[in-house]
Design a protein around this motif. Sequence first.
Motif, short mmCIF file in Angstrom:
data_model
loop_
_atom_site.label_atom_id
_atom_site.label_comp_id
_atom_site.label_asym_id
_atom_site.label_seq_id
_atom_site.Cartn_x
_atom_site.Cartn_y
_atom_site.Cartn_z
N GLY A 44 36.10 38.44 28.07
CA GLY A 44 36.27 39.71 28.74
C GLY A 44 36.20 39.64 30.25
N VAL A 45 36.16 38.43 30.81
CA VAL A 45 36.03 38.30 32.26
C VAL A 45 37.32 38.69 32.96
N THR A 46 37.18 39.21 34.16
CA THR A 46 38.29 39.44 35.08
C THR A 46 37.82 39.02 36.47
N ALA A 47 38.76 38.87 37.39
CA ALA A 47 38.38 38.56 38.75
C ALA A 47 37.46 39.65 39.32
N HIS A 48 37.80 40.91 39.04
CA HIS A 48 36.99 42.00 39.58
C HIS A 48 35.58 42.00 38.99
N ALA A 49 35.47 41.77 37.66
CA ALA A 49 34.15 41.74 37.04
C ALA A 49 33.30 40.63 37.62
N ASN A 50 33.92 39.48 37.86
CA ASN A 50 33.18 38.32 38.35
C ASN A 50 32.78 38.45 39.82
#
Length: 279
Positions: A44-50
């Motif tokens: 479920g990772v995204t650049a924004h989440a990370n």
Amino acid sequence: MTTTLETPTTARTVTAAGIATTVHVLGDPATQPVVVLVHGSGPGVTAHANWRLTMPALAERFCVVAPDVVGFGSTERPEGFEYSMPAWTAHLVGVLDALGIERADVVGNSFGGGLAASLAVHHPERLRRLVLMGATVAPQRITPGLDAVWGYEPSVENMQALLELFAFDRAALGPDLARLRYEASIATGVQEAYSSMFPAPRQRALDAITQPVAAVATIGHPTLVVHGYDDRVIPVESSIALLGMLPDARLHVFGRCGHWTQIEHADAFNRLVLDFLSS
């Protein structure tokens, strides 16, 4: 701490290595020095989440570029695509090319650190400085924590268990993060792609995304290695070992910190990275 994972207005779509790619851009890559942020491989990772707590701070001095790596987030998942470190590296080069970036600083988290290291080994002219954070760079034994992350089966309960594995302090997770990340992990095509990336036996999958020690030793870029002392996904010993491999490296270890230094110690992490990249 915000736990929202909504895509902000910084997102745009570019064609990178033939793939429709979601990338966040804060600033102007044509007129500012560029730092590229490469996320990890959690479900479920995204650049924004990370990087949601990192991008605004670095944007005070740099143009910040944070792509959803192919197979993750909102980036296209081409049918039949074979996920591998050479393919991910070609995609990252494609992101640089699509934005007209000849050379950049690169910050890589976990799997993203392995991808940044691959870029440094195979395309050294595209990098200036390198930050490796809890990174899968050189050969190492897989931990039960990483095996659990890559073997994730979608449920809110399983996602909660993984998030607690990532963080030293559970209070840093917020009340809604497990649900938000679970929902991201079950979006159309996400779990199918994710399960194909790191199949069992996962030691073999880890070996496939790391670089030989001799190759790591060729990375001559100034490198900041960052790790959480209490990391249960990638052990701190792996970053200590990098000091003996990299020609120009320094190490910063955060105490009372798990795998998410950029979230658990966001302000200190941002200062550390800004000072290193600005020196």
